[in-house]
Design a protein around this motif. Structure first.
Motif, PDB file in Angstrom:
ATOM      1  N   VAL A 178       0.860  -1.181   0.000  1.00 40.95           N
ATOM      2  CA  VAL A 178       0.000   0.000   0.000  1.00 40.95           C
ATOM      3  C   VAL A 178       0.902   1.238   0.000  1.00 40.95           C
ATOM      4  O   VAL A 178       1.620   1.486   0.970  1.00 40.95           O
ATOM      5  CB  VAL A 178      -0.933   0.004   1.221  1.00 40.95           C
ATOM      6  CG1 VAL A 178      -1.751   1.294   1.266  1.00 40.95           C
ATOM      7  CG2 VAL A 178      -1.844  -1.217   1.204  1.00 40.95           C
ATOM      8  N   THR A 179       0.879   1.961  -1.106  1.00 36.08           N
ATOM      9  CA  THR A 179       1.723   3.157  -1.251  1.00 36.08           C
ATOM     10  C   THR A 179       0.916   4.395  -0.901  1.00 36.08           C
ATOM     11  O   THR A 179      -0.217   4.562  -1.363  1.00 36.08           O
ATOM     12  CB  THR A 179       2.257   3.263  -2.684  1.00 36.08           C
ATOM     13  OG1 THR A 179       2.949   2.043  -3.010  1.00 36.08           O
ATOM     14  CG2 THR A 179       3.211   4.434  -2.822  1.00 36.08           C
ATOM     15  N   VAL A 180       1.511   5.262  -0.075  1.00 35.68           N
ATOM     16  CA  VAL A 180       0.816   6.448   0.418  1.00 35.68           C
ATOM     17  C   VAL A 180       1.427   7.701  -0.211  1.00 35.68           C
ATOM     18  O   VAL A 180       2.644   7.886  -0.215  1.00 35.68           O
ATOM     19  CB  VAL A 180       0.933   6.546   1.956  1.00 35.68           C
ATOM     20  CG1 VAL A 180       0.162   7.773   2.476  1.00 35.68           C
ATOM     21  CG2 VAL A 180       0.433   5.270   2.620  1.00 35.68           C
ATOM     22  N   ARG A 181       0.542   8.555  -0.757  1.00 34.22           N
ATOM     23  CA  ARG A 181       0.927   9.916  -1.176  1.00 34.22           C
ATOM     24  C   ARG A 181       0.112  10.899  -0.356  1.00 34.22           C
ATOM     25  O   ARG A 181      -1.022  10.616   0.033  1.00 34.22           O
ATOM     26  CB  ARG A 181       0.662  10.134  -2.670  1.00 34.22           C
ATOM     27  CG  ARG A 181       1.343   9.142  -3.569  1.00 34.22           C
ATOM     28  CD  ARG A 181       1.415   9.606  -5.034  1.00 34.22           C
ATOM     29  NE  ARG A 181       0.206  10.230  -5.517  1.00 34.22           N
ATOM     30  CZ  ARG A 181      -0.814   9.580  -6.074  1.00 34.22           C
ATOM     31  NH1 ARG A 181      -0.769   8.249  -6.167  1.00 34.22           N
ATOM     32  NH2 ARG A 181      -1.879  10.225  -6.521  1.00 34.22           N
ATOM     33  N   GLU A 182       0.686  12.080  -0.100  1.00 34.33           N
ATOM     34  CA  GLU A 182       0.023  13.059   0.756  1.00 34.33           C
ATOM     35  C   GLU A 182      -0.291  14.345   0.013  1.00 34.33           C
ATOM     36  O   GLU A 182       0.488  14.799  -0.840  1.00 34.33           O
ATOM     37  CB  GLU A 182       0.913  13.382   1.970  1.00 34.33           C
ATOM     38  CG  GLU A 182       1.154  12.219   2.907  1.00 34.33           C
ATOM     39  CD  GLU A 182       1.982  12.632   4.130  1.00 34.33           C
ATOM     40  OE1 GLU A 182       2.205  11.770   4.997  1.00 34.33           O
ATOM     41  OE2 GLU A 182       2.401  13.817   4.208  1.00 34.33           O
ATOM     42  N   THR A 191      -2.978  16.136   7.007  1.00 38.05           N
ATOM     43  CA  THR A 191      -1.663  15.487   7.057  1.00 38.05           C
ATOM     44  C   THR A 191      -0.643  16.252   7.892  1.00 38.05           C
ATOM     45  O   THR A 191       0.514  15.828   7.994  1.00 38.05           O
ATOM     46  CB  THR A 191      -1.122  15.272   5.639  1.00 38.05           C
ATOM     47  OG1 THR A 191      -1.150  16.506   4.928  1.00 38.05           O
ATOM     48  CG2 THR A 191      -1.940  14.228   4.905  1.00 38.05           C
ATOM     49  N   SER A 192      -1.074  17.369   8.481  1.00 41.84           N
ATOM     50  CA  SER A 192      -0.187  18.008   9.455  1.00 41.84           C
ATOM     51  C   SER A 192      -0.214  17.238  10.779  1.00 41.84           C
ATOM     52  O   SER A 192       0.647  17.420  11.628  1.00 41.84           O
ATOM     53  CB  SER A 192      -0.608  19.453   9.687  1.00 41.84           C
ATOM     54  OG  SER A 192      -1.887  19.512  10.311  1.00 41.84           O
ATOM     55  N   GLU A 236       9.502  11.595   4.162  1.00 30.76           N
ATOM     56  CA  GLU A 236       9.368  12.491   5.320  1.00 30.76           C
ATOM     57  C   GLU A 236       8.462  11.870   6.384  1.00 30.76           C
ATOM     58  O   GLU A 236       8.735  11.960   7.583  1.00 30.76           O
ATOM     59  CB  GLU A 236       8.799  13.844   4.895  1.00 30.76           C
ATOM     60  CG  GLU A 236       9.664  14.620   3.913  1.00 30.76           C
ATOM     61  CD  GLU A 236       9.466  14.160   2.471  1.00 30.76           C
ATOM     62  OE1 GLU A 236       8.616  13.268   2.227  1.00 30.76           O
ATOM     63  OE2 GLU A 236      10.171  14.695   1.598  1.00 30.76           O
ATOM     64  N   ARG A 237       7.380  11.229   5.932  1.00 30.88           N
ATOM     65  CA  ARG A 237       6.467  10.597   6.887  1.00 30.88           C
ATOM     66  C   ARG A 237       7.141   9.413   7.569  1.00 30.88           C
ATOM     67  O   ARG A 237       6.997   9.195   8.780  1.00 30.88           O
ATOM     68  CB  ARG A 237       5.199  10.121   6.163  1.00 30.88           C
ATOM     69  CG  ARG A 237       4.183   9.428   7.046  1.00 30.88           C
ATOM     70  CD  ARG A 237       3.640  10.330   8.140  1.00 30.88           C
ATOM     71  NE  ARG A 237       3.049  11.547   7.591  1.00 30.88           N
ATOM     72  CZ  ARG A 237       2.582  12.546   8.318  1.00 30.88           C
ATOM     73  NH1 ARG A 237       2.667  12.489   9.644  1.00 30.88           N
ATOM     74  NH2 ARG A 237       2.051  13.619   7.741  1.00 30.88           N
ATOM     75  N   GLY A 282      14.109  -2.183  -3.260  1.00 22.19           N
ATOM     76  CA  GLY A 282      14.479  -0.945  -3.943  1.00 22.19           C
ATOM     77  C   GLY A 282      13.468   0.176  -3.827  1.00 22.19           C
ATOM     78  O   GLY A 282      13.585   1.190  -4.522  1.00 22.19           O
ATOM     79  N   HIS A 283      12.492   0.047  -2.921  1.00 24.03           N
ATOM     80  CA  HIS A 283      11.488   1.097  -2.772  1.00 24.03           C
ATOM     81  C   HIS A 283      11.952   2.228  -1.853  1.00 24.03           C
ATOM     82  O   HIS A 283      11.356   3.302  -1.831  1.00 24.03           O
ATOM     83  CB  HIS A 283      10.185   0.515  -2.220  1.00 24.03           C
ATOM     84  CG  HIS A 283       9.489  -0.398  -3.182  1.00 24.03           C
ATOM     85  ND1 HIS A 283       8.915   0.043  -4.341  1.00 24.03           N
ATOM     86  CD2 HIS A 283       9.284  -1.743  -3.146  1.00 24.03           C
ATOM     87  CE1 HIS A 283       8.373  -0.977  -4.993  1.00 24.03           C
ATOM     88  NE2 HIS A 283       8.598  -2.081  -4.286  1.00 24.03           N
ATOM     89  N   THR A 284      12.973   1.969  -1.065  1.00 22.22           N
ATOM     90  CA  THR A 284      13.557   3.001  -0.217  1.00 22.22           C
ATOM     91  C   THR A 284      15.013   2.647   0.006  1.00 22.22           C
ATOM     92  O   THR A 284      15.467   1.556  -0.359  1.00 22.22           O
ATOM     93  CB  THR A 284      12.799   3.108   1.120  1.00 22.22           C
ATOM     94  OG1 THR A 284      13.264   4.256   1.832  1.00 22.22           O
ATOM     95  CG2 THR A 284      13.009   1.872   1.984  1.00 22.22           C
ATOM     96  N   GLU A 285      15.782   3.573   0.579  1.00 19.65           N
ATOM     97  CA  GLU A 285      17.217   3.346   0.776  1.00 19.65           C
ATOM     98  C   GLU A 285      17.443   2.381   1.943  1.00 19.65           C
ATOM     99  O   GLU A 285      16.729   2.436   2.952  1.00 19.65           O
ATOM    100  CB  GLU A 285      17.933   4.664   1.064  1.00 19.65           C
ATOM    101  CG  GLU A 285      17.874   5.665  -0.078  1.00 19.65           C
ATOM    102  CD  GLU A 285      18.639   5.177  -1.300  1.00 19.65           C
ATOM    103  OE1 GLU A 285      19.659   4.470  -1.121  1.00 19.65           O
ATOM    104  OE2 GLU A 285      18.216   5.489  -2.422  1.00 19.65           O
ATOM    105  N   LEU A 286      18.453   1.525   1.796  1.00 18.01           N
ATOM    106  CA  LEU A 286      18.793   0.610   2.872  1.00 18.01           C
ATOM    107  C   LEU A 286      19.237   1.370   4.118  1.00 18.01           C
ATOM    108  O   LEU A 286      18.999   0.932   5.254  1.00 18.01           O
ATOM    109  CB  LEU A 286      19.910  -0.337   2.413  1.00 18.01           C
ATOM    110  CG  LEU A 286      20.340  -1.419   3.407  1.00 18.01           C
ATOM    111  CD1 LEU A 286      19.158  -2.285   3.815  1.00 18.01           C
ATOM    112  CD2 LEU A 286      21.449  -2.280   2.806  1.00 18.01           C
TER     113      LEU A 286
END
Length: 879
Positions: free
Chosen positions: A479-483, A544-545, A565-566, A600-604
């Motif tokens: 589940v990918t979240v965008r804000e 989202t604040s 950031e989240r 590979g979806h985020t940095e190790l």
């Protein structure tokens, strides 16, 4: 009557024809433990469903004779043996008419082999002398190895069993003993004037599948208790049987049985239907334990506990094992899947009930709900993220391949999805539906739809529609979240460890309970359980604040990918003191971030930073266990790259060493389970991180000095115990680290001592610790000696443990694969038809990492037609 051999003689090679249906078996078995053989006769009562002139049933490895049908004195036309499909076709010189009944009689004879399947022998040391006893293991398709039968789960029948044995031995079976009398009708070949035989007759069983039939014969002793049914007020006896060398270690298993049976009766609102429940603890078992109705069987390592020096980890294993097997008395035994493609109706439910629900109610201090995330949920997600995964409900037409589906999908994924459903509809509603399902299918068979309909009716929700995708499709979603300022946009895609799925792999739409939590100003979580993601993408109004989190409780079977950031904010909140999120969310967050980084979806570095921050103040053992497993998987992946491997080892040193300095080595009976287990984990973690060359960095030097002091202390305790013979210095929680430190940092002397402990252990846990140590030498020659030892002195049931632990030794990983390929024919012959074979193959190859390895493995499997499918799967994993 004519007898002949043939191949593929039955038109449908996968299922028996239903011209006739067994309704009852009169089964008599004589066991000769001196000659290690058995013989007997069976009379099968049949209902004729269709006009027929032949009978087709299962049998393999038996000598059959004296075929006849009551009331017909004609010679049979033919007996045709189909070895490939383990069947016998009997031609009749007359026609059995639809609606009639018949009684079919056969005599049989066979050897008591060490195969761990069918009716087999187990050995034990009685005052230094090897002796034998016998027991059964029929799941999935091995009843046919013990007596001729219609060996499919759908073909339930009742059984009246009689066992003939020498008078001084104990006979056990599914039901209670009705009579036991002297028996003189034994041939002169086995009968002498100085010995007496007996016949033990057991009560008639309820209708049951052949794979649940069980019996045993041997010099067993027992411990006894009972429980009172909360539904009827009846008192039922409970017994644990074992040989005299281990009977003193079974009390904890008996106590768990006494606690869990009334608990299940209340949850299911169905009384345990048999007049007794026995458990036989055996020295040799293929599976860790087996849920035979009324006679559970299991290994010593699954059921024996040294009450004077018992590790909490061992208590958990035993409690979970017996709770799991006892849950099968309802899920699998009373109500049985119609065919093996619905195996998860047995195993998924037993895993959820026995290893989560019941354990949590019996031992709340163990925090089992959170432990499930490490042991079942994450294991299932890691396995299910592979291209080689398969659906939970998997087609399995060929009985020869049934054992391959006894895997993480049938157990861990099924239990995880059922847990998600339980959380979604609520525990009370869930069990109301489960009870209705069981009552509707008492002593019968069922398919998935029956369960979903029952729970759906209780919940007022279309559960069938929701569960269809989870059970019948491969994989799971991320589940990918965008804000935006006033909302979050959530999207689902199939998650694969290789990264982005191809379009053809990304068409599935799961129904995902999102369990969205808003963190209030007072730090409390306000959870909305009503939102489900039933389409590709939805937008949810949200300021989202404010702080929020999806999948609170880590109850949904998915990964969640947040904006960077989240994720940073969530990591800070997880590491806060006190933490904003409960234990289950901290565990889930760690597993998610490492898995997403690997794909590979985020940095190790984000994953390592999360563990680094959590490690500063985390005090919960289970959170540390999740961090250890995630980092350990990463270390294992980079085992051939010295530079990366050494850096990750430094990371581990600095992760664990400060806690060892804080917690020390001494255990207190008044300590919480968390503190005890955490101390063991960080000491073992330091041992795994290992000694290494001095690093010119103060914080690394500090950690390294702590690790060296740990190794020194563990070796000191080993030496003191070996010199004095006083093993009280071996705190149970440190037994394995002590043995491992002695062998890894010692030499020939320590290796030989631990080898002696393996041969003559003081307890089953000591034997397991010895296995771990024998697989962990640093010396290559000692590693090679362990491989040789496997072939000559290791029991069949221990092969898998040796292979598994050797595959974790960095210096032995490739040798494990070479060992398997070099001795494959012998191993295949020994374990064909057993649960262990498929797991041994996986453990031997799946930790290899290079393309060259993949090519070698692929070529090896191409040379073995029976294993081409498994080879393809492993090649995908390796690549």
């Amino acid at each position: 009557m004519t007898t002949m051999e043939a191949e593929n003689t039955v038109p449908d090679p996968h299922r028996l024809p239903l011209d006739v249906r067994p309704t009852h078996y009169d089964l008599t078995v004589r066991t000769d433990l001196e000659k290690l053989e058995f013989d007997g006769n069976v009379s099968v009562h049949l209902e004729v469903q269709k006009d027929t002139t032949e009978l087709v049933f299962h049998s393999t490895g038996l000598e059959l004779s004296d075929f006849r049908i009551t009331g017909f004195e004609h010679s049979l036309s033919s007996v045709l043996f189909d070895k490939d499909n383990e069947r016998v076709k009997v031609g009749l010189p007359f026609e059995l008419r639809k609606g009639s009944t018949a009684v079919f009689h056969i005599k049989f004879r066979g050897p008591l082999t060490g195969s761990l399947a069918g009716y087999y022998r187990s050995s034990w040391k009685n005052d230094g002398k090897e002796e034998y006893y016998s027991l059964t293991q029929f799941e999935a398709t091995s009843a046919r190895r013990a007596f001729p039968c219609w060996d499919e789960p759908l073909l339930k029948a009742t059984f009246s069993i009689a066992l003939i044995s020498r008078e001084n031995l104990v006979n056990l079976s599914n039901m209670n003993v009705e009579s036991e009398d002297p028996y003189a009708n034994v041939s002169e070949e086995v009968h002498s004037k100085s010995e007496q035989w007996k016949i033990t007759r057991f009560a008639k069983t309820p209708p049951m599948s052949t794979y649940l039939v069980a019996y045993a014969n041997g010099p067993f002793e027992h411990r006894e208790s009972s429980y009172v049914s909360p539904l009827s007020g009846k008192t039922r006896p409970l017994r644990i049987y074992a040989t005299k060398d281990i009977i003193h270690q079974v009390q904890f298993t008996l106590d768990v049985t006494q606690k869990v049976l009334p608990l299940y009766e209340k949850l299911f609102d169905i009384e345990y239907p048999l007049p007794k429940l026995d458990t036989l603890v055996a020295h040799d078992c293929d599976a860790a334990a087996m849920e035979n109705w009324g006679l559970i069987t299991g290994r010593t390592t699954s059921y024996c506990l040294d009450s004077s020096n018992a590790a909490l980890h061992t208590q958990k294993i035993i409690a979970a094992m017996q709770s799991h097997e006892t849950a099968h008395m309802w899920f699998g035994n009373i109500t049985t899947m119609a065919w093996w493609d619905n195996l998860y109706l047995n195993e998924g439910f037993a895993s959820l009930m026995g290893e989560v629900v019941a354990m949590d109610k019996m031992f709340p201090e163990w925090k089992i709900q959170a432990e499930f995330l490490n042991f079942h949920l994450n294991k299932a997600l890691l396995r299910d993220a592979k291209l080689s995964s398969h659906p939970v409900e998997v087609e399995c037409p060929d009985a020869n391949n049934i054992l391959q589906i006894f895997d993480a999908m049938s157990y861990s994924k099924a239990a995880s999805v059922l847990r998600m459903l339980l959380t979604y509809v609520g525990e009370e509603v869930f069990f109301r539906g489960v009870s209705a399902y069981l009552k509707k299918h008492l002593y019968a068979n069922s398919v998935s739809r029956d369960l979903w309909d029952a729970i759906g009716e209780a919940a007022g929700v279309d559960v069938t529609k929701m569960m269809q995708t989870w059970m019948c499709e491969t994989g799971f979603p991320v589940v990918t979240v965008r804000e935006t300022a006033k909302s979050i946009i959530v999207r689902q895609d199939r998650f694969l460890e290789t990264g982005q799925p191809e379009e053809k792999d990304n068409q599935i739409i799961w129904s995902i309970p999102l369990n969205l939590a808003i963190i209030e100003s007072d730090g409390q979580l306000k959870v909305n359980h009503a939102i489900t993601l039933n389409e590709k993408e939805i937008e949810i109004p949200l300021d989202t604040s404010r702080s929020y989190k999806l999948n609170v409780g880590t109850s949904s079977y998915c990964r969640v990918l947040y904006p960077s950031e989240r994720l940073s904010k969530l990591s800070q909140q997880a590491a806060a003191k006190p933490p904003v999120f409960p234990l289950s969310d901290r565990i889930g967050l760690v597993h998610d971030v490492f898995s997403l980084a690997s794909a590979g979806h985020t940095e190790l570095s984000v994953a390592l930073d999360l563990v680094h921050e959590l490690g500063k103040g985390e005090e919960e053992f289970l959170a540390w266990e999740g961090m250890r497993d995630s980092v350990g998987n990463l270390v294992s992946l980079w085992w051939e790259d010295d530079t990366v491997h050494d850096l990750l080892q430094i990371f581990q040193k600095n992760l664990y060493a400060p806690l060892v300095a804080k917690l020390g080595y001494d255990y207190d009976d008044n300590e919480s389970p968390d503190v005890k287990q955490l101390r063991t984990l960080v000491i073992s973690g330091c041992l795994d991180a290992g000694d290494s060359k001095q690093v010119d960095c103060s914080f690394v030097r500090t950690a390294l000095n702590i690790i060296r002091s740990i190794i020194k202390e563990l070796r000191r305790r080993f030496d003191v115990a070996m010199e004095t013979g006083d093993e009280s210095i071996f705190v149970a929680e440190l037994e394995t680290p002590i043995y491992v430190a002695a062998v890894r940092y010692g030499g020939r002397r320590e290796y030989d001592i631990v080898r002696g402990i393996f041969d003559n252990p003081s307890s089953p846990s000591a034997r397991t610790s010895a296995i771990v140590a024998l697989c962990n030498p640093a010396d290559v020659q000692l590693i090679e000696e362990t491989f040789k030892f496997i072939l000559t002195d290791v029991k069949e049931q221990d092969y898998l443990e040796f292979i598994s632990y050797l595959s974790l030794n960095r210096k032995a990983k490739r040798q494990v694969a070479q060992f398997m390929m070099g001795h494959f024919d012998k191993i295949y012959e020994k374990f064909s038809g057993n649960f262990q074979l498929n797991m041994m193959i996986s453990q031997s190859f799946e930790r290899l990492t290079t393309k060259e390895d993949a090519e070698v493995v692929q070529e090896f499997f191409k040379a073995s037609p029976r294993l081409q499918a498994q080879g393809s799967e492993l090649t995908e994993r390796l690549s």
